[in-house]
Design a protein around this motif. Structure first.
Motif, short mmCIF file in Angstrom:
data_model
loop_
_atom_site.label_atom_id
_atom_site.label_comp_id
_atom_site.label_asym_id
_atom_site.label_seq_id
_atom_site.Cartn_x
_atom_site.Cartn_y
_atom_site.Cartn_z
N LEU A 1 9.70 -4.82 0.14
CA LEU A 1 8.33 -5.23 -0.14
C LEU A 1 8.32 -6.38 -1.15
O LEU A 1 7.65 -7.41 -0.94
N GLY B 1 9.56 -9.88 0.16
CA GLY B 1 8.64 -10.67 0.96
C GLY B 1 7.75 -11.59 0.15
O GLY B 1 7.14 -12.51 0.72
N TYR B 2 7.67 -11.39 -1.16
CA TYR B 2 6.74 -12.16 -2.00
C TYR B 2 7.40 -12.80 -3.22
O TYR B 2 6.86 -13.76 -3.78
N VAL C 1 -2.12 -10.03 -1.90
CA VAL C 1 -1.56 -9.82 -0.56
C VAL C 1 -0.45 -8.76 -0.61
O VAL C 1 -0.36 -7.89 0.26
N LEU C 2 0.40 -8.82 -1.64
CA LEU C 2 1.43 -7.79 -1.80
C LEU C 2 0.79 -6.42 -2.01
O LEU C 2 1.22 -5.42 -1.41
N ALA D 1 -2.13 -5.35 -1.07
CA ALA D 1 -2.72 -4.88 0.18
C ALA D 1 -1.64 -4.40 1.14
O ALA D 1 -1.81 -3.37 1.82
N ASP D 2 -0.53 -5.12 1.18
CA ASP D 2 0.59 -4.74 2.03
C ASP D 2 1.16 -3.39 1.58
O ASP D 2 1.47 -2.51 2.40
N ALA D 3 1.28 -3.21 0.26
CA ALA D 3 1.79 -1.96 -0.28
C ALA D 3 0.88 -0.79 0.07
O ALA D 3 1.34 0.29 0.45
N ASP D 4 -0.42 -1.00 -0.04
CA ASP D 4 -1.37 0.07 0.25
C ASP D 4 -1.33 0.46 1.73
O ASP D 4 -1.48 1.64 2.07
N LYS D 5 -1.11 -0.52 2.59
CA LYS D 5 -1.05 -0.23 4.03
C LYS D 5 0.14 0.67 4.37
O LYS D 5 0.06 1.51 5.25
N THR D 6 1.24 0.46 3.68
CA THR D 6 2.46 1.21 3.97
C THR D 6 2.59 2.48 3.15
O THR D 6 3.54 3.25 3.34
N HIS E 1 2.48 2.34 -2.83
CA HIS E 1 1.58 1.78 -3.82
C HIS E 1 2.35 1.26 -5.03
O HIS E 1 3.46 1.71 -5.32
#
Length: 347
Positions: free
Chosen positions: A55, A58-59, A300-301, A303-308, A311
């Motif tokens: 994670l 990616g950023y 963006v990170l 939001a990406d973390a919350d999706k997967t 957190h």
């Protein structure tokens, strides 16, 4: 006004020092252009530490001046201790290698036998932590019907089989706590390289449960009610966790055992830690820390973390180091009592 010679020389020296520092910083700002930064994970691919590393990867590069490539490498062994030892041996000291490891190794440095005490985490250069994680111990519900916490599990007298990635992980310490502090009839089976491997073994019926980070517990297990959580390691309740899961400190039956539990679980607040070699150039370390903090503030990170379900609740390097100082200041008598309560730690 008359200016003395020594004041003039001092001012010139200060100007020269400042100019050199600015030039060095400018050079370091461009150092990462065309470079590769390796994030070394102390476990096999597929587990929680690996997921957090990927994670970040990616950023991270877009927040480091020069936008270097970020590559994740897996280096499992000795409950992530191998990756820490890598920093002291083969890792480059130019700021292109950082490590994420199991926070249980911090506990290990405090309560393990003398031969394992050489790890002092205050002597590394800290980048920060991605998440204040919480460990949970759980069992497969159908195998232990009606049991709601570690004390009730102990009263059944039934054997519980857990898997371990190696001595010194947070999972191992929580399992040892279940056995040594809460008197659960627990058998530990070694040889699992990561949490994913243990989860597959639980589903196959080889293992009865586990102690592991909350963010690594499969969401479908919680949603379907397949498992029952015996305790959690921290007062902190992360996103998605039921407050009904008992906190180990409150569950401990005596004040002495509460103190032992605090020592064994305090490092969980440091959660998903990242560090590098202490001899990395100061300006370069500052770049890595700033980029880390900025990446974890990136919407963006997040939001990406919350999706997967991974957190983030980050800690800066300074916050981690302050927490470490508190841990290493715990009175020796409490440390000694804790060692005595964990006979498996002496083997």
């Amino acid at each position: 006004m008359k200016v003395s010679a020594h004041r003039y020389i001092g001012g010139a020296a200060l100007f020269l020092s400042s100019a050199l520092a600015t030039n060095a910083l400018a050079q370091d700002q461009g150092f990462y252009r065309g470079k590769t930064v390796n994030i070394v994970v102390g476990f096999s691919a597929g587990g929680g530490y690996d997921a957090y590393a990927r994670l970040l990867a990616g950023y991270y590069g877009r927040h480091i001046p020069g936008n270097p490539q970020i590559v994740v490498q897996n280096m499992p062994g000795a409950a992530s201790r191998r990756s820490i030892q890598y920093l002291d041996t083969n890792a480059p000291n130019d700021g292109t290698a950082i490590v994420i490891f199991n926070f249980g190794q911090i506990t290990s440095s405090l309560v393990m036998p003398p031969e394992n005490m050489e790890l002092d985490f205050r002597r590394y250069a800290w980048i920060g932590s991605m998440n204040k994680d919480v460990s949970v111990c759980y069992v497969w519900k159908d195998r232990y019907p009606g049991v709601k916490d570690a004390l009730e599990l102990a009263k059944t007298g039934k054997q519980v089989i857990y898997g371990v990635t190696g001595v010194g992980s947070s999972s191992w310490f929580n399992q040892a706590m279940m056995k040594g502090v809460f008197d659960v009839n627990l058998k530990q089976v070694a040889g699992y390289p990561g949490s994913k491997d243990k989860q597959l073994a639980i589903e196959r019926g080889e293992l009865d449960g586990d102690c592991g980070e909350w963010s690594s517990v499969p969401e479908n297990w919680n949603a379907s009610g397949r498992i029952v959580h015996m305790m959690r390691s921290s007062k902190f309740i992360p996103v998605g966790m039921s407050p009904d899961i008992p906190w180990a400190v409150e569950l401990a039956p005596t004040e002495e055992k509460k103190q032992m539990v605090r020592l064994l679980t305090a490092a969980s607040d440091i959660g998903r830690p990242f560090l590098t070699r202490r001899d990395v150039p100061v300006d370069r370390l500052a770049i890595l820390r700033t980029a880390f903090n900025n990446a974890l503030s990136d919407p963006v990170l997040i939001a990406d973390a919350d999706k997967t379900g991974r957190h983030v609740s980050p800690m800066t390097a300074e916050e981690v180091m302050a927490a470490l100082e508190e841990l290493y200041a715990i009175p020796k008598e409490i440390v000694d009592k804790t060692k005595a309560s964990l006979p498996t730690a002496q083997k």
